[in-house]
Design a protein around this motif. Structure first.
Motif, mmCIF file in Angstrom:
data_model
loop_
_atom_site.group_PDB
_atom_site.id
_atom_site.type_symbol
_atom_site.label_atom_id
_atom_site.label_comp_id
_atom_site.label_asym_id
_atom_site.label_seq_id
_atom_site.Cartn_x
_atom_site.Cartn_y
_atom_site.Cartn_z
ATOM 1 N N VAL A 231 0.838 -1.204 0.000
ATOM 2 C CA VAL A 231 0.000 0.000 0.000
ATOM 3 C C VAL A 231 0.868 1.248 0.000
ATOM 4 O O VAL A 231 0.606 2.209 -0.729
ATOM 5 C CB VAL A 231 -0.940 -0.013 1.221
ATOM 6 C CG1 VAL A 231 -1.694 1.314 1.341
ATOM 7 C CG2 VAL A 231 -1.929 -1.169 1.121
ATOM 8 N N ALA A 232 1.934 1.245 0.806
ATOM 9 C CA ALA A 232 2.829 2.399 0.853
ATOM 10 C C ALA A 232 3.520 2.622 -0.487
ATOM 11 O O ALA A 232 3.640 3.765 -0.955
ATOM 12 C CB ALA A 232 3.867 2.207 1.955
ATOM 13 N N GLN A 233 3.985 1.555 -1.105
ATOM 14 C CA GLN A 233 4.678 1.693 -2.381
ATOM 15 C C GLN A 233 3.737 2.214 -3.472
ATOM 16 O O GLN A 233 4.112 3.070 -4.285
ATOM 17 C CB GLN A 233 5.284 0.349 -2.802
ATOM 18 C CG GLN A 233 6.316 -0.199 -1.831
ATOM 19 C CD GLN A 233 7.473 0.749 -1.614
ATOM 20 O OE1 GLN A 233 7.973 1.356 -2.545
ATOM 21 N NE2 GLN A 233 7.921 0.877 -0.367
ATOM 22 N N ALA A 234 2.491 1.720 -3.470
ATOM 23 C CA ALA A 234 1.522 2.201 -4.459
ATOM 24 C C ALA A 234 1.187 3.667 -4.221
ATOM 25 O O ALA A 234 1.058 4.451 -5.170
ATOM 26 C CB ALA A 234 0.255 1.347 -4.402
ATOM 27 N N LYS A 235 1.032 4.057 -2.947
ATOM 28 C CA LYS A 235 0.747 5.458 -2.636
ATOM 29 C C LYS A 235 1.907 6.357 -3.049
ATOM 30 O O LYS A 235 1.693 7.470 -3.533
ATOM 31 C CB LYS A 235 0.469 5.619 -1.138
ATOM 32 C CG LYS A 235 -0.872 5.082 -0.687
ATOM 33 C CD LYS A 235 -1.038 5.198 0.801
ATOM 34 C CE LYS A 235 -1.183 6.639 1.234
ATOM 35 N NZ LYS A 235 -2.433 7.257 0.761
ATOM 36 N N PHE A 236 3.136 5.872 -2.863
ATOM 37 C CA PHE A 236 4.298 6.691 -3.211
ATOM 38 C C PHE A 236 4.329 7.002 -4.699
ATOM 39 O O PHE A 236 4.407 8.175 -5.101
ATOM 40 C CB PHE A 236 5.579 5.973 -2.788
ATOM 41 C CG PHE A 236 6.827 6.582 -3.363
ATOM 42 C CD1 PHE A 236 7.243 7.846 -2.982
ATOM 43 C CD2 PHE A 236 7.580 5.891 -4.302
ATOM 44 C CE1 PHE A 236 8.392 8.420 -3.522
ATOM 45 C CE2 PHE A 236 8.714 6.446 -4.850
ATOM 46 C CZ PHE A 236 9.121 7.716 -4.456
ATOM 47 N N VAL A 237 4.279 5.983 -5.526
ATOM 48 C CA VAL A 237 4.394 6.221 -6.966
ATOM 49 C C VAL A 237 3.194 7.000 -7.490
ATOM 50 O O VAL A 237 3.319 7.837 -8.399
ATOM 51 C CB VAL A 237 4.585 4.893 -7.732
ATOM 52 C CG1 VAL A 237 5.945 4.290 -7.424
ATOM 53 C CG2 VAL A 237 3.493 3.885 -7.398
ATOM 54 N N HIS A 238 2.019 6.760 -6.915
ATOM 55 C CA HIS A 238 0.831 7.486 -7.345
ATOM 56 C C HIS A 238 0.938 8.962 -6.956
ATOM 57 O O HIS A 238 0.618 9.859 -7.754
ATOM 58 C CB HIS A 238 -0.407 6.854 -6.710
ATOM 59 C CG HIS A 238 -1.707 7.437 -7.181
ATOM 60 N ND1 HIS A 238 -2.105 7.421 -8.499
ATOM 61 C CD2 HIS A 238 -2.705 8.061 -6.511
ATOM 62 C CE1 HIS A 238 -3.288 7.997 -8.627
ATOM 63 N NE2 HIS A 238 -3.672 8.401 -7.432
ATOM 64 N N THR A 239 1.402 9.225 -5.746
ATOM 65 C CA THR A 239 1.488 10.600 -5.256
ATOM 66 C C THR A 239 2.552 11.402 -5.991
ATOM 67 O O THR A 239 2.322 12.558 -6.373
ATOM 68 C CB THR A 239 1.774 10.609 -3.745
ATOM 69 O OG1 THR A 239 0.741 9.894 -3.061
ATOM 70 C CG2 THR A 239 1.848 12.027 -3.211
ATOM 71 N N VAL A 240 3.731 10.826 -6.181
ATOM 72 C CA VAL A 240 4.783 11.590 -6.863
ATOM 73 C C VAL A 240 4.412 11.821 -8.325
ATOM 74 O O VAL A 240 4.716 12.878 -8.888
ATOM 75 C CB VAL A 240 6.160 10.909 -6.736
ATOM 76 C CG1 VAL A 240 6.596 10.834 -5.281
ATOM 77 C CG2 VAL A 240 6.179 9.533 -7.363
ATOM 78 N N SER A 241 3.733 10.862 -8.948
ATOM 79 C CA SER A 241 3.277 11.077 -10.326
ATOM 80 C C SER A 241 2.288 12.228 -10.395
ATOM 81 O O SER A 241 2.313 13.030 -11.337
ATOM 82 C CB SER A 241 2.645 9.799 -10.881
ATOM 83 O OG SER A 241 3.593 8.759 -10.997
ATOM 84 N N ALA A 242 1.415 12.322 -9.395
ATOM 85 C CA ALA A 242 0.478 13.446 -9.345
ATOM 86 C C ALA A 242 1.235 14.767 -9.176
ATOM 87 O O ALA A 242 0.854 15.795 -9.762
ATOM 88 C CB ALA A 242 -0.511 13.251 -8.202
ATOM 89 N N GLY A 243 2.312 14.753 -8.391
ATOM 90 C CA GLY A 243 3.142 15.951 -8.270
ATOM 91 C C GLY A 243 3.791 16.330 -9.586
ATOM 92 O O GLY A 243 3.912 17.521 -9.912
ATOM 93 N N TYR A 244 4.221 15.336 -10.349
ATOM 94 C CA TYR A 244 4.806 15.616 -11.664
ATOM 95 C C TYR A 244 3.775 16.263 -12.600
ATOM 96 O O TYR A 244 4.106 17.159 -13.372
ATOM 97 C CB TYR A 244 5.324 14.320 -12.294
ATOM 98 C CG TYR A 244 6.429 13.631 -11.523
ATOM 99 C CD1 TYR A 244 7.164 14.298 -10.539
ATOM 100 C CD2 TYR A 244 6.741 12.288 -11.770
ATOM 101 C CE1 TYR A 244 8.170 13.660 -9.842
ATOM 102 C CE2 TYR A 244 7.755 11.643 -11.076
ATOM 103 C CZ TYR A 244 8.464 12.332 -10.109
ATOM 104 O OH TYR A 244 9.457 11.688 -9.417
ATOM 105 N N VAL A 245 2.530 15.784 -12.510
ATOM 106 C CA VAL A 245 1.469 16.376 -13.332
ATOM 107 C C VAL A 245 1.248 17.835 -12.930
ATOM 108 O O VAL A 245 1.115 18.712 -13.786
ATOM 109 C CB VAL A 245 0.159 15.567 -13.196
ATOM 110 C CG1 VAL A 245 -0.992 16.284 -13.898
ATOM 111 C CG2 VAL A 245 0.326 14.169 -13.780
ATOM 112 N N ALA A 246 1.223 18.097 -11.616
ATOM 113 C CA ALA A 246 0.994 19.468 -11.141
ATOM 114 C C ALA A 246 2.090 20.403 -11.641
ATOM 115 O O ALA A 246 1.813 21.509 -12.127
ATOM 116 C CB ALA A 246 0.924 19.481 -9.616
ATOM 117 N N ALA A 247 3.342 19.987 -11.514
ATOM 118 C CA ALA A 247 4.444 20.829 -11.971
ATOM 119 C C ALA A 247 4.403 21.016 -13.484
ATOM 120 O O ALA A 247 4.707 22.107 -13.995
ATOM 121 C CB ALA A 247 5.774 20.209 -11.551
ATOM 122 N N SER A 248 4.040 19.981 -14.209
ATOM 123 C CA SER A 248 3.957 20.089 -15.674
ATOM 124 C C SER A 248 2.894 21.103 -16.080
ATOM 125 O O SER A 248 3.114 21.915 -16.990
ATOM 126 C CB SER A 248 3.646 18.721 -16.279
ATOM 127 O OG SER A 248 4.678 17.795 -15.995
#
Length: 534
Positions: free
Chosen positions: A180-197
Motif C-alpha cells: 500500500v505504501a509503495q503504491a501510494k508513493f508512486v501514485h502521489t509523486v506522479s500526481a506531483g509531476y502532473v501538477a508541476a507540468s
C-alpha cells in the motif's frame, strides 16, 4: 461536524495537511523538471537551457521554502493533538519519519544551497549532480512520509504487546515494502509531476500570449508536455493499482467510494452517477457501467466486491471477537501486575482474537467497558465503520474526471509541440493558463478520499481515531486552529505574490550567457513584427 476534541483535532490536521500539500506537489515535480532541463544544458551546451533551469529554479526555491515552513509544524501535532497515537505506535510510525529527516530532507536541503549558489563555483557536471540530488532528495522525502502513511492504511510488520499496551515493530523491511505504501508513493509523486507540468505549461502559455520569452516558453512547454504526458498516464495506471490494493486491505473504503450498499454479482458495476443517501442506505438515480468496478478492483470476472451491508455484518463479528480479546487482555494485565502466571485461557483467547482488539475500542464511544456493550451498541459501532459515503463518492469522481482531462491536455500539447505548432491556437494557450490550479484540486481530492475514506480508523483495524487524541480542551484546539489558518493563509498569500512577481519579471540573463538569438513569432499571434526571444 460535532464540536468535540476529536472532530476539531481531525479538522486541524486536515487544514494543516491541506495547506502543506499546496507546496509539496510542485516541489516534487519542479525538482525533476529542473534536473531534466539542466541535463539538456550540460549535454548540448546551449545557454537557453541554463536560463530555463535558473528561471524555473527561482520559482522552485520560493515554493520549497514555504513547503518546509508549513511541513515542520505538522509533525509537532502528533505530540500536541494525537499523543495517545504517538504513544501507541511511535515505535513504528516514528522510524520512517526519522529516516526521512536524517537521509532525505537533509540531502535535499543541503543540495538546494549548491543549486542556487554553485552555478559559477562548480563544474557543469558538479552542478548537475547537485540538481539531481535535490530531485532525488525531494522524492525520497515523499517516500518515507508515504511509508508512514501507508502503514496507517495497512499496518504490517508490527504486533501488539499486551504488557506495554503498544504496537511494536517486528519487521522493518515489511513496513518499508508495504504494498500500500509503495503504491501510494508512486501514485502521489506522479500526481506531483502532473501538477508541476501544468504549472510550467500554463506559465509558458502566458508568456506566449504576451509575446515574451518565446524561445524559453516553447522549450519549457515541450518539456512540460512530454514529462506531463508520461506522468498523467502513470497516475491512471498507478491509481488502478491503489484500487486493487483497496480491495484487499480497505474493502469498506472501496464500497463507500462506489456507494455500493449491497454486494453485487461478479463482476461488479461502476456507479458513474447517483445520489448516495446515508440515512436510507441506498443510492438514488444511479447510473451503472457494467463490469468496470469488478475489473479494476479485482482484475477478474468472477470475484465479488462486497457491499456496505455485508461489510457491516463482518464488522459486527469482529467487534464480538474484539470483546473476547479485550477481556483476555484484562486478564493478562491483571496477572502481570500481580506477578502471577498468565492464565492459559486468557493467553489462548488473546492469541486467537487479538487482531480484532481495535474493533472493541469502537465501543468506547457508547460504553466505558466494551464487555458491557449491548447488541444495539454493537450494531451502532459496526455502522460507525461506514464513512460518509456522499463526500467520498463525489470527490473520487471529481479526481477521476480531472485525470482524464489532464491526459487529453497533455496529449494535445505534446502533439502540437512535436509539430512545432504551440503558438497556433490562442484559445488552447488560455486553457493551459486557467488549468494551472486543477491538478491541485485533483491532488487534494485524492488525499481526501484516502484519509476520509478510512474513518473511523486512524490505523486501519487497529486504533480508532476517537481513541488517539490528546486530552485537550475544546478551546485549546479552537485557538490553535485559528492560529494555523491565519499563519498558513498568510504564507500562501506570500507565496502567490512572490511567484507572480517572479513570473512577471521573467527570466534574468547574466553577462556570461547572453540572450539567445531572436526568433520570429507566428503571424497569427504577433503579425509580422519580430518579438525578441529572451
Amino acid at each position: 461536524m460535532e464540536l468535540d476534541v476529536v472532530s476539531l483535532s481531525r479538522f486541524q490536521f486536515a487544514m494543516t495537511a491541506l495547506y502543506h500539500f499546496l507546496f509539496v506537489p510542485l516541489t516534487l515535480g519542479l525538482s525533476m523538471l529542473l534536473a531534466i532541463m539542466e541535463t539538456v544544458y550540460v549535454t548540448t551546451g546551449r545557454a537557453i537551457w541554463r536560463q530555463m533551469t535558473q528561471f524555473w529554479g527561482v520559482l522552485f526555491g520560493i515554493n520549497f521554502v514555504l513547503g518546509v515552513a508549513t511541513g515542520l509544524t505538522m509533525e509537532f501535532q502528533f505530540g500536541m493533538n494525537w499523543s495517545y497515537y504517538s504513544h501507541y505506535v511511535g515505535d513504528i510510525f516514528g522510524a520512517p519519519l526519522a529516516v526521512e529527516g536524517l537521509m532525505a530532507f537533509f540531502l535535499e536541503a543541503t543540495f538546494v544551497g549548491l543549486f542556487f549558489f554553485g552555478w559559477d563555483k562548480l563544474s557543469k557536471l558538479g552542478h548537475l549532480a547537485a540538481t539531481w540530488a535535490v530531485a532525488i532528495g525531494s522524492n525520497f522525502s515523499a517516500l518515507w512520509i508515504l511509508i508512514a502513511n501507508g502503514w496507517m492504511q495497512n499496518p504490517v510488520g508490527a504486533a501488539f504487546n499486551p504488557q506495554t499496551m503498544r504496537m511494536e515493530m517486528v519487521d522493518f523491511f515489511e513496513v518499508v515494502f508495504n504494498p500500500v505504501a509503495q503504491a501510494k508513493f508512486v501514485h502521489t509523486v506522479s500526481a506531483g509531476y502532473v501538477a508541476a507540468s501544468f504549472f510550467v505549461l500554463g506559465v509558458s502559455a502566458w508568456y506566449m500570449l504576451k509575446g515574451r520569452h518565446i524561445a524559453l516558453a516553447k522549450r519549457s512547454m515541450t518539456v512540460a508536455a512530454s514529462f506531463g504526458l508520461a506522468a498523467s498516464l502513470s497516475v491512471v495506471v498507478l491509481g488502478d493499482e491503489s484500487g486493487y490494493l483497496a480491495t484487499e486491505h480497505q474493502k469498506m473504503k472501496l464500497a463507500a467510494i462506489e456507494s455500493m450498499w449491497e454486494t453485487e454479482p461478479a463482476p461488479a458495476a461502476f456507479t458513474a452517477f447517483g445520489f448516495p443517501d446515508q440515512a436510507a442506505r441506498e443510492t438514488h438515480f444511479a447510473i451503472h457501467i457494467p463490469w468496470l468496478t469488478g475489473l479494476v478492483s479485482t482484475r477478474s470476472l468472477n470475484t465479488e466486491v462486497p457491499g456496505i451491508r455485508d461489510l457491516v455484518d463482518l464488522a459486527k463479528l469482529r467487534i464480538r471477537q474484539g470483546i473476547v480479546a479485550y477481556d483476555a487482555l484484562q486478564g493478562i494485565r491483571a496477572a502481570g501486575g500481580s506477578g502471577e502466571p498468565i492464565p492459559a485461557a486468557a493467553q489462548e483467547n488473546f492469541e486467537a482474537n487479538g487482531r480484532q482488539l481495535g474493533y472493541a475500542y469502537l465501543l468506547r464511544r457508547y460504553v466505558d467497558d466494551p464487555r458491557q456493550a449491548t447488541d444495539a451498541q454493537i450494531d451502532q459501532a459496526a455502522w460507525d465503520t461506514v464513512p460518509q459515503v456522499a463526500p467520498l463518492f463525489w470527490t473520487f469522481r471529481i479526481m477521476v474526471g480531472l485525470g482524464v482531462f489532464f491526459i487529453v491536455m497533455m496529449v494535445t500539447f505534446f502533439y502540437l509541440a512535436s509539430r512545432r505548432r504551440l503558438d497556433r491556437y490562442r484559445w488552447l494557450l488560455w486553457v493551459a493558463v486557467f488549468s494551472i490550479p486543477l491538478p491541485w484540486v485533483a491532488i487534494e481530492s485524492g488525499w481526501f478520499v484516502a484519509e476520509f475514506g478510512r474513518q473511523p480508523w486512524i490505523i486501519e483495524g487497529v486504533l480508532p481515531t476517537a481513541a488517539a487524541v490528546s486530552h485537550l480542551g475544546i478551546w485549546d484546539v479552537l485557538f490553535t486552529i485559528c492560529g494555523f489558518v491565519v499563519i498558513y493563509t498568510t504564507l500562501a498569500i506570500i507565496e502567490v505574490k512572490l511567484m507572480l512577481k517572479a513570473i512577471r519579471k521573467g527570466p534574468a540573463f547574466d553577462n556570461a550567457h547572453p540572450k539567445p538569438n531572436a526568433s520570429l513569432p507566428s503571424p497569427g499571434m504577433h503579425g509580422a513584427k519580430p518579438v525578441p526571444a529572451e
